[in-house]
Design an enzyme around this catalytic site. Structure first.
Site, PDB file in Angstrom:
ATOM      1  N   GLN A  83       0.828  -1.212   0.000  1.00  0.00           N
ATOM      2  CA  GLN A  83       0.000   0.000   0.000  1.00  0.00           C
ATOM      3  C   GLN A  83       0.861   1.260   0.000  1.00  0.00           C
ATOM      4  OE1 GLN A  83      -2.310   1.751   3.313  1.00  0.00           O
ATOM      5  NE2 GLN A  83      -4.129   1.073   2.187  1.00  0.00           N
ATOM      6  N   CYS A 113      -6.219   7.846   4.571  1.00  0.00           N
ATOM      7  CA  CYS A 113      -5.573   8.124   5.862  1.00  0.00           C
ATOM      8  C   CYS A 113      -6.015   9.491   6.404  1.00  0.00           C
ATOM      9  CB  CYS A 113      -4.051   8.082   5.701  1.00  0.00           C
ATOM     10  SG  CYS A 113      -3.210   8.438   7.256  1.00  0.00           S
ATOM     11  N   GLY A 224     -14.640  -1.369   8.358  1.00  0.00           N
ATOM     12  CA  GLY A 224     -15.230  -0.571   9.431  1.00  0.00           C
ATOM     13  C   GLY A 224     -15.913  -1.433  10.461  1.00  0.00           C
ATOM     14  N   ASP A 225     -15.309  -1.467  11.660  1.00  0.00           N
ATOM     15  CA  ASP A 225     -15.890  -2.202  12.790  1.00  0.00           C
ATOM     16  C   ASP A 225     -16.114  -3.681  12.502  1.00  0.00           C
ATOM     17  OD1 ASP A 225     -15.926   0.162  14.201  1.00  0.00           O
ATOM     18  OD2 ASP A 225     -18.011   0.625  13.724  1.00  0.00           O
ATOM     19  N   ARG A 247      -8.716  -3.260  13.070  1.00  0.00           N
ATOM     20  CA  ARG A 247      -8.350  -3.414  14.484  1.00  0.00           C
ATOM     21  C   ARG A 247      -8.758  -4.760  15.066  1.00  0.00           C
ATOM     22  NH1 ARG A 247     -11.366   1.771  16.388  1.00  0.00           N
ATOM     23  NH2 ARG A 247     -12.653   1.059  14.644  1.00  0.00           N
TER      24      ARG A 247
HETATM   25  C1  LIG Z   1      -3.678   2.153  14.196  1.00  0.00           C
HETATM   26  C2  LIG Z   1      -4.306   2.122  12.827  1.00  0.00           C
HETATM   27  C3  LIG Z   1      -3.497   2.142  11.707  1.00  0.00           C
HETATM   28  C4  LIG Z   1      -4.071   2.122  10.434  1.00  0.00           C
HETATM   29  N1  LIG Z   1      -3.256   2.118   9.343  1.00  0.00           N
HETATM   30  C5  LIG Z   1      -3.802   2.047   8.098  1.00  0.00           C
HETATM   31  C6  LIG Z   1      -2.977   1.993   6.944  1.00  0.00           C
HETATM   32  O1  LIG Z   1      -1.748   2.012   7.014  1.00  0.00           O
HETATM   33  N2  LIG Z   1      -3.601   1.907   5.737  1.00  0.00           N
HETATM   34  C7  LIG Z   1      -4.985   1.852   5.615  1.00  0.00           C
HETATM   35  O2  LIG Z   1      -5.503   1.756   4.507  1.00  0.00           O
HETATM   36  N3  LIG Z   1      -5.759   1.896   6.692  1.00  0.00           N
HETATM   37  C8  LIG Z   1      -5.212   1.989   7.916  1.00  0.00           C
HETATM   38  N4  LIG Z   1      -6.019   1.992   9.005  1.00  0.00           N
HETATM   39  C9  LIG Z   1      -7.474   1.818   8.829  1.00  0.00           C
HETATM   40  C10 LIG Z   1      -7.847   0.344   9.003  1.00  0.00           C
HETATM   41  O3  LIG Z   1      -7.174  -0.493   8.128  1.00  0.00           O
HETATM   42  C11 LIG Z   1      -9.363   0.145   8.845  1.00  0.00           C
HETATM   43  O4  LIG Z   1      -9.756   0.492   7.547  1.00  0.00           O
HETATM   44  C12 LIG Z   1     -10.116   0.978   9.857  1.00  0.00           C
HETATM   45  O5  LIG Z   1      -9.544   0.853  11.144  1.00  0.00           O
HETATM   46  C13 LIG Z   1     -11.582   0.583   9.915  1.00  0.00           C
HETATM   47  O6  LIG Z   1     -11.700  -0.761  10.244  1.00  0.00           O
HETATM   48  P1  LIG Z   1     -11.956  -1.248  11.777  1.00  0.00           P
HETATM   49  O7  LIG Z   1     -13.008  -0.306  12.351  1.00  0.00           O
HETATM   50  O8  LIG Z   1     -12.458  -2.651  11.589  1.00  0.00           O
HETATM   51  O9  LIG Z   1     -10.648  -1.132  12.482  1.00  0.00           O
HETATM   52  C14 LIG Z   1      -5.474   2.063  10.291  1.00  0.00           C
HETATM   53  C15 LIG Z   1      -6.279   2.046  11.427  1.00  0.00           C
HETATM   54  C16 LIG Z   1      -5.712   2.074  12.681  1.00  0.00           C
HETATM   55  C17 LIG Z   1      -6.624   2.060  13.876  1.00  0.00           C
END
Ligand SMILES: Cc1cc2nc3c(=O)[nH]c(=O)nc-3n(C[C@H](O)[C@H](O)[C@H](O)COP(=O)(O)O)c2cc1C
Length: 366
Positions: A83, A113, A224-225, A247
């Site tokens: 990425q 981001c 997302g979540d 996460r």
């Molecule tokens: C600590 C952290 C680092 C992340 N780094 C990236 C990243 O490098 N590239 C990206 O596309 N998304 C990044 N994200 C977003 C996650 O990949 C994901 O899309 C986002 O957290 C929503 O999913 P979730 O709610 O299931 O965690 C990051 C999220 C967190 C919390």
């Protein structure tokens, strides 16, 4: 591979370009977490596709230590997407080519981001407010890559909740389809929202419909979540092709196995045993030390390790202990004390089901 259906309308495989993945669930990019150790542990528990932590395009192109690290793709770390983050179409394209030459199977562009410094430098989520630049980047990277290498996109549902942001989202989404991207992952939060508040799942049906009416073969992934198996099943049931775990995979690599099991058999997988948890923690530590050395590896391990405590009946105590582990011996003692084969369950009771802690993690409470 044929598609198998266990729940109505839920597909149990995913195609990204020529890659056929037997489970429609991927380990998404997570800066500060999704390094080689985390990816290896995830694969050991059934993850079929992973990504690096996002990397700035110019760091891939400029000679240096970071370049060496990012351009090293071990044989067992496939399939993997690289990425990229940036703002200049030319730099994106040059970096993408280098990554493919180094062995990355897919290139993913980060248009999501929300970090202030990133957005302030016209990168990541900022690009959702600049459809022309965003699509210029897609075109230049697509043209620069060999035709067989899939190009994918990560975006949020908009830069904010304005009408303008909705139009910009559609313009970029449609433009990316027209330019032949293999997959688009949509994180159902806005850039402005960062990680505050729930992801808006109700956003997906209209995106599914938009893609369907385009007639393009591009795959749609939802982010997302995604913390529980039921989250993945719900999203797949809305018609997306795949699910991006963020996460929810930190300290919980078995989430991949659990989702795959549900999709392929219709049944819930048993909770990870103490022995399996111990194996994951030990492996994660070993990989961190091998990659970064004892001191730095230990520090990087600790930030990921505290999440492994979540499923333990004495989560708080274990978290404190893990965080305090400074040496190999400390970790060894902690694992023996809390995850000892045969005894842990008698001593501490059964491991906790995900439902009992994931929502707290989602809310950032622990
Ligand atoms: C600590 C952290 C680092 C992340 N780094 C990236 C990243 O490098 N590239 C990206 O596309 N998304 C990044 N994200 C977003 C996650 O990949 C994901 O899309 C986002 O957290 C929503 O999913 P979730 O709610 O299931 O965690 C990051 C999220 C967190 C919390």
């Amino acid at each position: 591979l044929g598609a198998v259906f266990v729940c109505a309308n839920v597909v149990t495989m995913l195609r990204i370009g020529h890659l056929e993945l037997p489970v429609p669930v991927i380990q998404g990019a997570l800066s500060g977490f999704s390094d080689l150790p985390m990816r290896r542990v995830a694969r050991a528990f059934g993850c079929v596709y992973t990504m690096n932590e996002v990397i700035l395009d110019e760091l891939v192109v400029l000679p240096g230590k970071i370049q060496q690290q990012i351009l090293h793709v071990p044989e067992d770390d496939h399939p993997i997407a690289g990425q990229l983050l940036g703002s200049q179409p030319d730099m994106f394209a040059a970096a993408a080519v280098r990554m493919v030459e180094a062995g990355y199977d897919v290139i993913d562009l980060n248009f999501g981001c929300p970090v202030k410094k990133t957005v302030g430098r016209c990168r990541g989520g900022y690009l959702l407010s600049e459809p022309r630049t965003a699509l210029e980047i897609v075109s230049r990277v697509r043209d620069a890559l060999p035709p067989h290498v899939p190009l994918t996109l990560k975006m949020r549902r908009g830069i904010d909740d304005s009408e303008r942001a909705v139009h910009a989202f559609h313009e970029i989404f449609d433009g990316a389809l027209a330019r032949g991207v293999a997959a688009i992952c949509v994180h159902a939060r806005t850039v402005q929202q960062k990680y505050v508040g729930p992801a808006r799942r109700a956003f997906f049906p209209s995106v599914v419909e938009r893609l369907r009416s385009s007639g393009k073969p591009t795959q749609l992934l939802a982010s997302g979540d995604v913390f529980e198996v039921s989250d993945a099943v719900e999203l797949l049931g809305m018609g997306v092709h795949g699910v991006w775990v963020g996460r929810g995979a930190i300290g919980s690599p078995w989430v991949f196995r659990d989702i795959a099991h549900k999709l392929h058999t219709g049944h819930d997988h048993a909770l990870p045993t103490f022995t399996e948890q111990r194996r994951a923690v030990w492996m994660h530590h070993r990989e961190c030390v091998a990659l970064y050395g004892v001191e730095l590896g230990g520090r990087i391990f600790r930030s990921a390790a505290i999440r492994y405590a979540d499923a333990h009946p004495r989560a708080d105590e274990v978290r404190t202990r893990l965080f305090g582990c400074k040496t190999h011996q400390d970790l060894h003692d902690t694992l023996r004390l809390y995850w000892d084969d045969g005894h842990a369950e008698d001593h501490f009771g059964p491991v906790l089901p995900r439902q009992s802690y994931v929502r707290l993690v989602a809310a950032g409470a622990c």
